[in-house]
Design a protein around this motif. Structure first.
Motif, PDB file in Angstrom:
ATOM      1  N   ALA A 155       0.859  -1.186   0.000  1.00 62.84           N
ATOM      2  CA  ALA A 155       0.000   0.000   0.000  1.00 62.84           C
ATOM      3  C   ALA A 155       0.894   1.233   0.000  1.00 62.84           C
ATOM      4  CB  ALA A 155      -0.922  -0.002   1.217  1.00 62.84           C
ATOM      5  N   LEU A 185       0.823   5.356   0.333  1.00 64.66           N
ATOM      6  CA  LEU A 185       0.047   6.520   0.733  1.00 64.66           C
ATOM      7  C   LEU A 185       0.861   7.777   0.450  1.00 64.66           C
ATOM      8  CD1 LEU A 185      -2.312   7.963   2.103  1.00 64.66           C
ATOM      9  CD2 LEU A 185      -1.297   7.392   4.325  1.00 64.66           C
ATOM     10  N   LEU A 204       1.443  11.713   0.538  1.00 65.52           N
ATOM     11  CA  LEU A 204       1.039  12.840   1.372  1.00 65.52           C
ATOM     12  C   LEU A 204       1.395  14.135   0.642  1.00 65.52           C
ATOM     13  CD1 LEU A 204       2.445  11.430   4.731  1.00 65.52           C
ATOM     14  CD2 LEU A 204       0.084  11.354   3.930  1.00 65.52           C
ATOM     15  N   PHE A 233      -2.943   5.265  -2.564  1.00 68.38           N
ATOM     16  CA  PHE A 233      -3.775   6.323  -2.009  1.00 68.38           C
ATOM     17  C   PHE A 233      -3.209   7.686  -2.409  1.00 68.38           C
ATOM     18  CE2 PHE A 233      -4.315   2.712   0.746  1.00 68.38           C
ATOM     19  CZ  PHE A 233      -5.620   2.763   1.194  1.00 68.38           C
ATOM     20  N   PRO A 275      -8.458   5.154  -1.622  1.00 67.88           N
ATOM     21  CA  PRO A 275      -7.572   4.587  -2.645  1.00 67.88           C
ATOM     22  C   PRO A 275      -8.137   4.852  -4.035  1.00 67.88           C
ATOM     23  CG  PRO A 275      -8.909   2.855  -1.667  1.00 67.88           C
ATOM     24  CD  PRO A 275      -9.203   4.113  -0.891  1.00 67.88           C
ATOM     25  N   LEU A 290      -7.120  11.526   8.388  1.00 69.87           N
ATOM     26  CA  LEU A 290      -6.689  10.704   7.258  1.00 69.87           C
ATOM     27  C   LEU A 290      -6.524   9.234   7.621  1.00 69.87           C
ATOM     28  CD1 LEU A 290      -5.546  10.408   4.361  1.00 69.87           C
ATOM     29  CD2 LEU A 290      -3.318  11.020   5.306  1.00 69.87           C
ATOM     30  N   LEU A 291      -5.817   8.955   8.697  1.00 64.61           N
ATOM     31  CA  LEU A 291      -5.404   7.585   8.970  1.00 64.61           C
ATOM     32  C   LEU A 291      -6.538   6.636   9.326  1.00 64.61           C
ATOM     33  CD1 LEU A 291      -2.100   8.426  10.813  1.00 64.61           C
ATOM     34  CD2 LEU A 291      -2.441   7.810   8.437  1.00 64.61           C
ATOM     35  N   VAL A 315      -7.957   5.536   6.087  1.00 63.91           N
ATOM     36  CA  VAL A 315      -7.067   4.627   5.365  1.00 63.91           C
ATOM     37  C   VAL A 315      -7.109   3.237   5.972  1.00 63.91           C
ATOM     38  CG1 VAL A 315      -4.644   4.147   4.828  1.00 63.91           C
ATOM     39  CG2 VAL A 315      -5.544   6.468   4.563  1.00 63.91           C
ATOM     40  N   LEU A 321       3.284  -1.013   4.075  1.00 63.26           N
ATOM     41  CA  LEU A 321       2.683   0.302   3.895  1.00 63.26           C
ATOM     42  C   LEU A 321       3.779   1.352   3.797  1.00 63.26           C
ATOM     43  CD1 LEU A 321       0.267   2.249   3.862  1.00 63.26           C
ATOM     44  CD2 LEU A 321       0.298   2.187   6.365  1.00 63.26           C
ATOM     45  N   LEU A 328       4.544   5.414   3.374  1.00 66.57           N
ATOM     46  CA  LEU A 328       4.056   6.784   3.414  1.00 66.57           C
ATOM     47  C   LEU A 328       5.105   7.656   2.734  1.00 66.57           C
ATOM     48  CD1 LEU A 328       3.093   5.205   6.137  1.00 66.57           C
ATOM     49  CD2 LEU A 328       2.326   7.442   6.838  1.00 66.57           C
ATOM     50  N   TRP A 331      -0.438   8.731  14.450  1.00 67.83           N
ATOM     51  CA  TRP A 331      -0.406   7.446  13.737  1.00 67.83           C
ATOM     52  C   TRP A 331      -0.235   6.294  14.714  1.00 67.83           C
ATOM     53  CZ3 TRP A 331      -1.083   5.585   8.896  1.00 67.83           C
ATOM     54  CH2 TRP A 331      -0.602   4.305   8.628  1.00 67.83           C
ATOM     55  N   SER A 348       5.343  -0.633   8.307  1.00 68.48           N
ATOM     56  CA  SER A 348       5.166   0.719   7.783  1.00 68.48           C
ATOM     57  C   SER A 348       6.502   1.429   7.645  1.00 68.48           C
ATOM     58  CB  SER A 348       4.241   1.535   8.697  1.00 68.48           C
ATOM     59  OG  SER A 348       2.956   0.956   8.738  1.00 68.48           O
TER      60      SER A 348
END
Length: 274
Positions: free
Chosen positions: A77, A79, A81, A119, A124, A157-158, A161, A171, A173, A184, A192
């Motif tokens: 995934a 994400l 920003l 995302f 997504p 946001l989180l 998600v 994941l 970011l 988070w 992550s």
């Protein structure tokens, strides 16, 4: 307006670079999960009794369970920003560097047969998929100049998600993390990583009669960049970055920086020990 062909160029180059990034399935996962390679014995703390190891429990005279590394091959995934400060850069903008990072990760995952979810905000663009064409579309959306000044706050946001991350995944970011990233909590069974995109000028600006930079709090610093002011600016950047890295580590996120002056592949190879 940006060159319409830029996303296509980054897409093609990212596909080639992704062939040199070998991390999916090449090493044990850092996360603990179901199945996969044995990690350790741990005391039973509730849940499914079928996980209790009878032999180890009898030997230690208390219920024990086998813990394993999460599956080595996991979906990815990404994400992104967005922020206006990503438009800054020397050889290439931070936004372009972020697009390279996203492209390399996505194409590398697809090359290993894994699924990808991308995302551009809280939602997504597509659910889990294995379609390379969708990666190119995602990169095109990333490179548009109509970026919001700041991403939604993590508190908003989180949780949104999270609704889409219902299975173990890797994941990533991607952003410059100019604004403090607070709030988070790492999704269960997921690994992550924070890919922090920066330009060296932001951390070590030259001595100039007139300069304009984003400081670590997201504000623009304008005026003469003299020795005293430059040293103060660099101390502020270092201090804020130290706080940010501590917040990320405490949240279960492994951070690493990728500078616009470097190959985007360099940070990823460093991250995965290649």
């Amino acid at each position: 307006m940006r060159n319409h062909a830029l996303h296509r160029q980054i897409s093609l180059e990212s596909q080639e670079l992704s062939k040199r990034l070998r991390y999916f399935g090449d090493h044990p996962s850092e996360s603990l999960g179901e199945g996969g390679e044995f990690a350790e014995m741990a005391e039973y703390e509730g849940g499914d009794w079928r996980r209790v190891d009878a032999h180890a429990s009898a030997k230690l005279n208390r219920p024990m369970v086998r813990r394993s590394f999460a599956p080595k091959a996991m979906p990815v995934a990404i994400l992104f920003l967005p922020s206006l400060s990503l438009l800054f850069g020397q050889d290439r903008s931070k936004l372009e560097q972020a697009a390279y990072l996203a492209g390399i990760l996505a194409y590398s995952a697809l090359g290993r047969g894994d699924r990808v979810m991308m995302f551009g905000g809280a939602e997504p663009l597509w659910p889990w998929n294995r379609d390379p064409w969708r990666v190119e579309v995602f990169l095109e959306k990333m490179l548009k100049e109509n970026l919001p000044p700041l991403p939604p706050p993590p508190s908003i946001l989180l949780p949104v998600v999270w609704r889409f991350l219902r299975e173990p995944c890797l994941l990533f970011l991607i952003g410059d993390f100019i604004e403090p990233f607070i709030g988070w909590k790492n999704p269960p069974l997921s690994e992550s990583y924070a890919l922090i995109v920066r330009d060296h000028l932001e951390e070590s600006p030259p001595l100039l009669p007139l300069g304009a930079f984003f400081d670590p709090k997201g504000e623009v610093v304008e005026g003469a960049m003299e020795v005293k002011g430059r040293d103060s600016f660099m101390r502020l950047v270092a201090s804020e970055d130290e706080k940010e890295w501590e917040r990320l580590y405490q949240s279960g996120i492994k951070p690493i920086k990728s500078y616009t002056q470097d190959s985007p592949l360099f940070a990823l190879q460093t991250l995965f020990g290649r």
